[in-house]
Structures are given as structure tokens and as C-alpha cells.
Scaffold this motif. Structure first.
Motif, PDB file in Angstrom:
ATOM      1  N   ILE A   1     -28.267  28.260  20.138  1.00  0.00           N
ATOM      2  CA  ILE A   1     -27.168  28.356  19.179  1.00  0.00           C
ATOM      3  C   ILE A   1     -27.618  27.862  17.799  1.00  0.00           C
ATOM      4  O   ILE A   1     -27.285  28.446  16.772  1.00  0.00           O
ATOM      5  CB  ILE A   1     -25.943  27.540  19.656  1.00  0.00           C
ATOM      6  CG1 ILE A   1     -25.482  27.997  21.031  1.00  0.00           C
ATOM      7  CG2 ILE A   1     -24.795  27.635  18.656  1.00  0.00           C
ATOM      8  CD1 ILE A   1     -24.967  29.402  21.090  1.00  0.00           C
TER       9      ILE A   1
ATOM     10  N   PHE B   1     -18.007  27.133   8.142  1.00  0.00           N
ATOM     11  CA  PHE B   1     -18.893  27.278   9.293  1.00  0.00           C
ATOM     12  C   PHE B   1     -19.841  26.098   9.379  1.00  0.00           C
ATOM     13  O   PHE B   1     -20.011  25.473  10.431  1.00  0.00           O
ATOM     14  CB  PHE B   1     -19.668  28.593   9.119  1.00  0.00           C
ATOM     15  CG  PHE B   1     -20.743  28.859  10.137  1.00  0.00           C
ATOM     16  CD1 PHE B   1     -20.422  29.365  11.382  1.00  0.00           C
ATOM     17  CD2 PHE B   1     -22.080  28.627   9.830  1.00  0.00           C
ATOM     18  CE1 PHE B   1     -21.414  29.631  12.311  1.00  0.00           C
ATOM     19  CE2 PHE B   1     -23.074  28.882  10.754  1.00  0.00           C
ATOM     20  CZ  PHE B   1     -22.748  29.396  12.001  1.00  0.00           C
TER      21      PHE B   1
ATOM     22  N   LEU C   1     -12.918  18.322  24.273  1.00  0.00           N
ATOM     23  CA  LEU C   1     -13.502  19.225  25.266  1.00  0.00           C
ATOM     24  C   LEU C   1     -12.848  19.028  26.634  1.00  0.00           C
ATOM     25  O   LEU C   1     -12.667  19.983  27.387  1.00  0.00           O
ATOM     26  CB  LEU C   1     -15.016  19.010  25.354  1.00  0.00           C
ATOM     27  CG  LEU C   1     -15.810  19.682  24.244  1.00  0.00           C
ATOM     28  CD1 LEU C   1     -17.246  19.213  24.260  1.00  0.00           C
ATOM     29  CD2 LEU C   1     -15.765  21.202  24.389  1.00  0.00           C
TER      30      LEU C   1
ATOM     31  N   LEU D   1      -9.856  21.088  26.691  1.00  0.00           N
ATOM     32  CA  LEU D   1     -10.209  22.498  26.851  1.00  0.00           C
ATOM     33  C   LEU D   1     -10.501  22.804  28.317  1.00  0.00           C
ATOM     34  O   LEU D   1      -9.998  23.779  28.876  1.00  0.00           O
ATOM     35  CB  LEU D   1     -11.439  22.825  25.992  1.00  0.00           C
ATOM     36  CG  LEU D   1     -11.873  24.282  26.042  1.00  0.00           C
ATOM     37  CD1 LEU D   1     -10.935  25.131  25.199  1.00  0.00           C
ATOM     38  CD2 LEU D   1     -13.307  24.449  25.560  1.00  0.00           C
TER      39      LEU D   1
ATOM     40  N   PRO E   1     -23.560  31.883  17.259  1.00  0.00           N
ATOM     41  CA  PRO E   1     -23.100  30.539  16.901  1.00  0.00           C
ATOM     42  C   PRO E   1     -21.630  30.508  16.490  1.00  0.00           C
ATOM     43  O   PRO E   1     -20.923  29.552  16.784  1.00  0.00           O
ATOM     44  CB  PRO E   1     -23.996  30.126  15.727  1.00  0.00           C
ATOM     45  CG  PRO E   1     -24.799  31.285  15.364  1.00  0.00           C
ATOM     46  CD  PRO E   1     -24.702  32.308  16.432  1.00  0.00           C
ATOM     47  N   PHE E   2     -21.190  31.591  15.856  1.00  0.00           N
ATOM     48  CA  PHE E   2     -19.789  31.665  15.446  1.00  0.00           C
ATOM     49  C   PHE E   2     -18.864  31.603  16.662  1.00  0.00           C
ATOM     50  O   PHE E   2     -17.897  30.844  16.688  1.00  0.00           O
ATOM     51  CB  PHE E   2     -19.552  32.982  14.691  1.00  0.00           C
ATOM     52  CG  PHE E   2     -18.761  32.802  13.439  1.00  0.00           C
ATOM     53  CD1 PHE E   2     -19.412  32.605  12.235  1.00  0.00           C
ATOM     54  CD2 PHE E   2     -17.380  32.808  13.460  1.00  0.00           C
ATOM     55  CE1 PHE E   2     -18.699  32.421  11.065  1.00  0.00           C
ATOM     56  CE2 PHE E   2     -16.659  32.616  12.300  1.00  0.00           C
ATOM     57  CZ  PHE E   2     -17.310  32.431  11.101  1.00  0.00           C
TER      58      PHE E   2
ATOM     59  N   TRP F   1     -19.570  30.465  19.644  1.00  0.00           N
ATOM     60  CA  TRP F   1     -19.702  29.156  20.295  1.00  0.00           C
ATOM     61  C   TRP F   1     -18.817  28.127  19.590  1.00  0.00           C
ATOM     62  O   TRP F   1     -18.082  27.363  20.220  1.00  0.00           O
ATOM     63  CB  TRP F   1     -21.169  28.727  20.274  1.00  0.00           C
ATOM     64  CG  TRP F   1     -21.394  27.372  20.864  1.00  0.00           C
ATOM     65  CD1 TRP F   1     -21.316  26.188  20.218  1.00  0.00           C
ATOM     66  CD2 TRP F   1     -21.714  27.076  22.217  1.00  0.00           C
ATOM     67  NE1 TRP F   1     -21.565  25.161  21.084  1.00  0.00           N
ATOM     68  CE2 TRP F   1     -21.821  25.674  22.322  1.00  0.00           C
ATOM     69  CE3 TRP F   1     -21.928  27.858  23.369  1.00  0.00           C
ATOM     70  CZ2 TRP F   1     -22.127  25.036  23.519  1.00  0.00           C
ATOM     71  CZ3 TRP F   1     -22.235  27.216  24.552  1.00  0.00           C
ATOM     72  CH2 TRP F   1     -22.343  25.835  24.629  1.00  0.00           C
ATOM     73  N   ILE F   2     -18.906  28.148  18.259  1.00  0.00           N
ATOM     74  CA  ILE F   2     -18.153  27.163  17.487  1.00  0.00           C
ATOM     75  C   ILE F   2     -16.655  27.390  17.631  1.00  0.00           C
ATOM     76  O   ILE F   2     -15.879  26.447  17.800  1.00  0.00           O
ATOM     77  CB  ILE F   2     -18.573  27.238  16.004  1.00  0.00           C
ATOM     78  CG1 ILE F   2     -19.973  26.660  15.855  1.00  0.00           C
ATOM     79  CG2 ILE F   2     -17.610  26.501  15.117  1.00  0.00           C
ATOM     80  CD1 ILE F   2     -20.611  27.012  14.557  1.00  0.00           C
TER      81      ILE F   2
ATOM     82  N   LEU G   1     -15.109  28.700  20.117  1.00  0.00           N
ATOM     83  CA  LEU G   1     -14.642  28.399  21.473  1.00  0.00           C
ATOM     84  C   LEU G   1     -14.728  26.909  21.795  1.00  0.00           C
ATOM     85  O   LEU G   1     -13.824  26.339  22.386  1.00  0.00           O
ATOM     86  CB  LEU G   1     -15.473  29.218  22.466  1.00  0.00           C
ATOM     87  CG  LEU G   1     -14.925  29.337  23.879  1.00  0.00           C
ATOM     88  CD1 LEU G   1     -13.532  29.932  23.842  1.00  0.00           C
ATOM     89  CD2 LEU G   1     -15.857  30.196  24.727  1.00  0.00           C
ATOM     90  N   PHE G   2     -15.816  26.260  21.391  1.00  0.00           N
ATOM     91  CA  PHE G   2     -16.050  24.896  21.865  1.00  0.00           C
ATOM     92  C   PHE G   2     -15.870  23.817  20.801  1.00  0.00           C
ATOM     93  O   PHE G   2     -15.986  22.640  21.104  1.00  0.00           O
ATOM     94  CB  PHE G   2     -17.438  24.792  22.496  1.00  0.00           C
ATOM     95  CG  PHE G   2     -17.592  25.665  23.701  1.00  0.00           C
ATOM     96  CD1 PHE G   2     -16.716  25.544  24.769  1.00  0.00           C
ATOM     97  CD2 PHE G   2     -18.592  26.615  23.759  1.00  0.00           C
ATOM     98  CE1 PHE G   2     -16.835  26.360  25.874  1.00  0.00           C
ATOM     99  CE2 PHE G   2     -18.725  27.440  24.872  1.00  0.00           C
ATOM    100  CZ  PHE G   2     -17.838  27.309  25.922  1.00  0.00           C
TER     101      PHE G   2
END
Lengths: 279, 283
Positions: free
Chosen positions: A81, A100, A119, A122, B15-16, B18-19, B21-22
């Protein structure tokens, strides 16, 4: 200003600062060999018994194994990532870039407790059970911030002319990435992997909320510490310390190819997020 | 250039996602939870209410603990700067040929487990710990002194020990950026060493000081392990309250509200120091 002169006061102060940094570590190591347990001055009766106790402790070793699994998974995910994230931050302008960047680096400065509980919510809302998988998720999320900062710093040092040459010679984007960018980024990626691994092996705050039945090493140590200090804890701490130092030296060798040179310095301070500068 | 745009999209998307969602989604959930409540039967009620926030701001306990956390974090930053700045100065200007080694020696403790270091201080400060038995052995004290452990003092010392390197590294980086010619011209123009320090070196090293101090402040403000391990009831910090509400005291909505307040404090401090750093950068 005369910088050649040795300022005795400052040197003495620096000595004290190093003593402060290393005194606790020295105490740990010395008392791990002390028969009469933790504390008591001066330490007497040298013994290896606490190490023997430790090596016979199967719960501790399965925790080590769990931690290693989690750390390896966290390294893989955070680089998968973090690499494209750092690449995008370095190369592209896109809408929402500032947001971002802030968001991806947020876990660096937000207390681990908050990352952990959000988390946890979630996971619970999604109807999942807590297990090592949720711990991996937590570590990957928190450490992607570290990986992104480190790799971003690597990109900033990269000489772009190699990529331009590669493109001029007819390589497509993927070929350039695979044969030019990745090899050039080897040092940065290795350093990142090592740092993420070490941080994951040590993570508690996020893990605390996401742990299932199987303990990671820090949580195993943590649960025992709460019951009281024993020299076996000193022994495991000493082993962890030695392991960390050896890891640094190995990485130094790997990265500099055996020559003496600067060790990987973790870009531990997220300067970009604190100064708000993208470049 | 359509292909670069496509590439940009391909690179940015994982990465977008992932960010989103998490990171983004969990923070949204945190926010939502803070407006929910708990029924008598410990069921989460999904009706929006301000009850958690009202409780937070009317019960003096929370304010006390927040102020204490800020105070502890501030002491940690102050101590870390008092130790870290001279150390960084020494490293940059006076470490001579052992410079590389000495620099590494600041970094190595960073690689040593947080838990290990906190635990080491427990061993030192305990009732039968190294410090007390040493004092008894030296006949400096008759009884073990119990105020070392389970006090804000122990928490502050431990956190300072952990965050000194976080301050040293950025300060070294900003000191290294100062051109040596500036120092020479300052001395050529008749400034004494301390004048050069106060009027050239110190102002130019402020960006490093700010970034190190911010990080040390935020990380120690949100710490909950050192208070649990070394602190007593008098050193409970705000993150401990969150941890308890998500654990034994089971009240997630209230815990989420406390977490939102922490988040707001962190973001406020960060934006203030960012503004400071930017002003330093422009000056």
C-alpha cells in the motif's frame, strides 16, 4: 565562533544524556543474570537460570511465532500500500491529494488507542471475530503510515534521469518500474521493511484492542508484567535488545553491501505532515 | 497524455481504497458511536444524542484527566528538549571523529522495544528496585522510598526516556542545514559564541525543535501504557479512560466521545504547530 575548542561542560552533559539513554537497558541486562531476582543492589550470584526458565516457556515461544507472522504480514501489506501511495504523492497531482496525504499519515500522530478502537468498531460492525487477522489489519493500517513516509523519503532522493533514460530507450512504464525504479529503491525498501517489522514486533496500543485468543509477544509480556516483575522478563527483554541491535547491523551490511557506511536512519519524524509540506 | 492519467489512477486506487476502508470508515464509525448511547441492558442505542458529550463536559473527572495528560505531555517535551537539544548540538558541532557512532547510539534505543524500556524503569523505581536498594546500600535512605513508582514522576521520566531520540533526530537535521559560513560571518562581525547561538543557530534550528516537540507531545499525550505500568491512580491519563471504557467499564459510546475529544485536541495542536513551523520556514 571557535568550534575547535572542546567544550568540557557540553561534552559532560552529552555523556550524562547517553547514560540516561542506556542506564535502563544496562540495568535490564545485568539483572537478567541475577539469581536473587529483580532489584537488590549490588547484584550478586551470576546465573543463567532465568534464560533456562524462558527457553522452557512454550507460551512465550508461541507468542514469538504469532508476532513474527503478524510482523511479516504487516511488512508485506504496508509496503504494497505504501509504495504506490508514496509514488502517487511524489509524482502525481490529483484532486484531494492534501487530504489523502493527511489521512494516510494520520496514524503516525494519532494515539494508537484511537486507531485501535476505531478498527475494533469496524471489525465488530462487520460481524468479524477478533483474531490474529484483525491484529494484522491493525498493524498494516498503522504502519502503512510509516512505510509511506519512509518510501516517500526514498523517492525524494531518487535521481530521475535514470527513468527518463529508460523511457527514452523505449521501455514502457511497467518495465521502467521493474528494472529501474525498484532496484534503485532497494535500500529504501529494505530499510522500510526492517523498520516496519521491528515496530510491528513491538506494537501494543493498537494490538490491545484487536487481539483474539492468541497473544503476540508484547501482549504476552504485558500480561505477565501486570502480575509482577520477574527476571525471566529481563531475560526476554535482553534477548529482544540483542536481536534489535543485530538486526540493525545486518541491515547496515545488506544496504551498504558490506562496506562501512551510514546505517539506515529511520525517517522517524513525519516532517511532511508536521510541516504540511508535500515536497 | 491519457496513459499517464490511467497510470496515475491505477497507482492511486489501491492505497485510496485501503485508506477509505480502514482509516476513513473507522473514523466515521468512531464519530457515529460518540452520538449513540447504551441502554440499561448494555445494548447500543442507535439514536443520536448529545448525552455523552454533556456527561464529558459536566463531569469534572474528564477535564481533570485531560489537563493532567496535557501537563504530563508538556513536562515530557520540556525535559526531552532540555536533554535532546544540547545532545543534538554536541553531535553536530563537537562529536569529532566518533560522530557516526555517537549518532547511531541515539538511534539504537529507538529500536529497543517500548515495553522493554518502560519495564526497565519499573525495575529501577520499584520498592525493591535498583534505585531504592542502592539508596539503602549507600545508607542514603533508611526505608525504601515509595514515591518513585506509581506517580506522575515515573511516567514522565519513562516517556522522556522514550521520546528524547524523537527530539534529537530532527534537531540534528535542522542544525546540519545551517551553513557553517553563517557562523563564521557572525563571529567575524564580532558576535560572541553565545550571541551567535542565540541569534543565528537557535532561530534556524527552530523547525527541527518544533517538529520533534510536536511529535513527542502528541505521542506522550495519547500514551496509556506507561501510566498503566508505572503510574498509580494519580497519573491516570486520558487514553487510559478510553481503554477502560472499551474494556472493563464497557461503554463504547462514551469511550468514542472521549476519543473524539482526544482527536480534536491532537488536530488542534498539530495545526497550531504547523502554522508555527510554516512561519519559521518563511522567516
Amino acid at each position: 565562533m571557535n568550534f575547535a575548542r572542546k567544550p568540557i561542560l557540553l561534552t559532560g552533559f552529552a555523556g550524562c544524556a547517553y547514560a540516561f539513554l542506556y542506564f535502563p537497558i544496562a540495568v535490564l541486562i545485568v539483572y537478567s543474570f541475577n539469581r536473587d531476582g529483580v532489584g537488590g543492589f549490588p547484584p550478586r550470584h551470576l546465573t543463567f537460570d532465568w534464560y533456562r526458565v524462558l527457553f522452557a516457556d512454550s507460551a512465550m515461544w508461541s507468542a514469538v511465532e504469532n508476532s513474527a507472522i503478524v510482523a511479516l504480514a504487516a511488512v508485506v501489506i504496508s509496503i504494497l500500500i505504501g509504495f504506490p501511495a508514496a509514488y502517487a504523492l511524489d509524482r502525481y497531482a490529483f484532486p484531494g491529494k492534501a487530504a489523502f496525504q493527511r489521512l494516510i499519515l494520520l496514524p503516525l500522530i494519532v494515539p494508537g488507542v484511537i486507531t485501535g478502537i476505531s478498527l475494533l468498531m469496524l471489525v465488530v460492525s462487520g460481524g468479524f471475530h477478533l483474531s490474529l487477522t484483525t491484529v494484522i489489519l491493525g498493524h498494516a493500517t498503522a504502519l502503512t503510515a510509516v512505510a509511506t513516509t519512509e518510501i516517500f523519503a526514498g523517492f525524494a532522493k531518487l535521481d530521475r534521469s535514470f527513468e527518463e533514460a529508460s523511457a527514452d530507450l523505449g521501455a514502457n512504464g511497467l518495465q521502467t518500474l521493474w528494472r529501474i525504479v525498484l532496484p534503485l529503491m532497494r535500500t529504501s525498501l529494505l530499510g522500510t521493511a526492517l523498520l516496519v517489522f521491528t515496530l510491528s514486533m513491538d506494537e501494543i496500543a493498537v494490538t490491545f484492542f484487536l487481539i483474539g485468543r492468541e497473544n503476540t509477544l508484547p501482549l504476552e509480556i504485558w500480561s505477565r508484567l501486570r502480575r509482577g516483575a520477574t527476571p525471566a522478563m529481563n531475560a526476554i527483554s535482553t534477548i529482544i535488545f540483542v536481536f534489535s541491535v543485530v538486526a540493525i547491523f545486518i541491515s547496515q551490511r545488506l544496504i551498504t553491501g558490506g562496506e562501512a557506511g551510514p546505517a539506515p536512519t529511520p525517517e522517524i519524524t513525519p516532517t511532511p505532515i508536521i510541516t504540511g509540506a508535500t515536497q | 497524455m491519457r496513459s499517464t492519467r490511467r497510470n496515475a489512477l491505477l497507482v492511486t486506487l489501491p492505497p485510496f481504497a485501503w485508506i477509505a476502508l480502514f482509516l476513513f470508515l473507522p473514523y466515521c464509525l468512531l464519530f457515529c458511536y460518540s452520538f449513540w448511547s447504551l441502554s440499561e441492558f448494555q445494548q447500543i442505542q442507535h439514536h443520536a444524542t448529545l448525552a455523552n458529550y454533556v456527561h464529558l463536559f459536566t463531569n469534572p473527572l474528564y477535564l481533570t484527566v485531560i489537563l493532567r495528560s496535557l501537563r504530563i505531555a508538556f513536562s515530557v517535551v520540556l525535559l526531552s528538549l532540555l536533554i535532546g537539544y544540547p545532545l543534538a548540538f554536541f553531535l553536530v558541532y563537537h562529536s569529532g571523529r566518533y560522530r557516526h557512532l555517537l549518532y547511531q547510539a541515539v538511534i539504537i534505543p529507538l529500536w529497543v522495544s517500548y515495553l522493554v524500556r518502560a519495564y526497565a524503569w519499573k525495575v529501577i523505581f520499584g520498592n525493591e528496585g535498583v534505585l531504592n536498594t542502592l539508596l539503602l546500600w549507600l545508607h542514603a535512605a533508611r526505608h525504601p522510598l515509595s514515591f518513585f513508582l506509581y506517580s506522575p514522576f515515573a511516567v514522565i521520566v519513562t516517556l522522556t526516556h522514550i521520546y528524547v531520540p524523537f527530539v534529537v533526530l530532527p534537531v540534528v537535521a535542522s542544525l546540519e542545514k545551517i551553513p557553517r559560513e553563517l557562523l563564521e560571518s557572525s563571529s567575524d562581525l564580532g558576535a560572541r559564541p553565545w550571541q551567535t547561538f542565540l541569534r543565528v543557530i537557535l532561530p534556524l534550528s527552530l523547525p527541527g525543535v518544533i517538529s520533534g516537540a510536536t511529535l513527542a507531545f502528541l505521542l506522550s499525550f495519547g500514551d496509556f501504557l506507561a501510566p498503566l505500568l508505572l503510574g498509580g491512580p494519580s497519573s491516570v491519563m486520558i487514553a487510559n479512560i478510553v481503554a477502560n471504557l472499551f474494556g472493563a467499564d464497557y461503554n463504547w459510546p462514551l469511550g468514542a466521545a472521549v476519543a473524539v475529544v482526544i482527536l480534536l485536541i491532537v488536530v488542534t495542536i498539530l495545526s497550531v504547530t504547523q502554522r508555527l513551523a510554516r512561519r519559521q520556514g518563511l522567516a
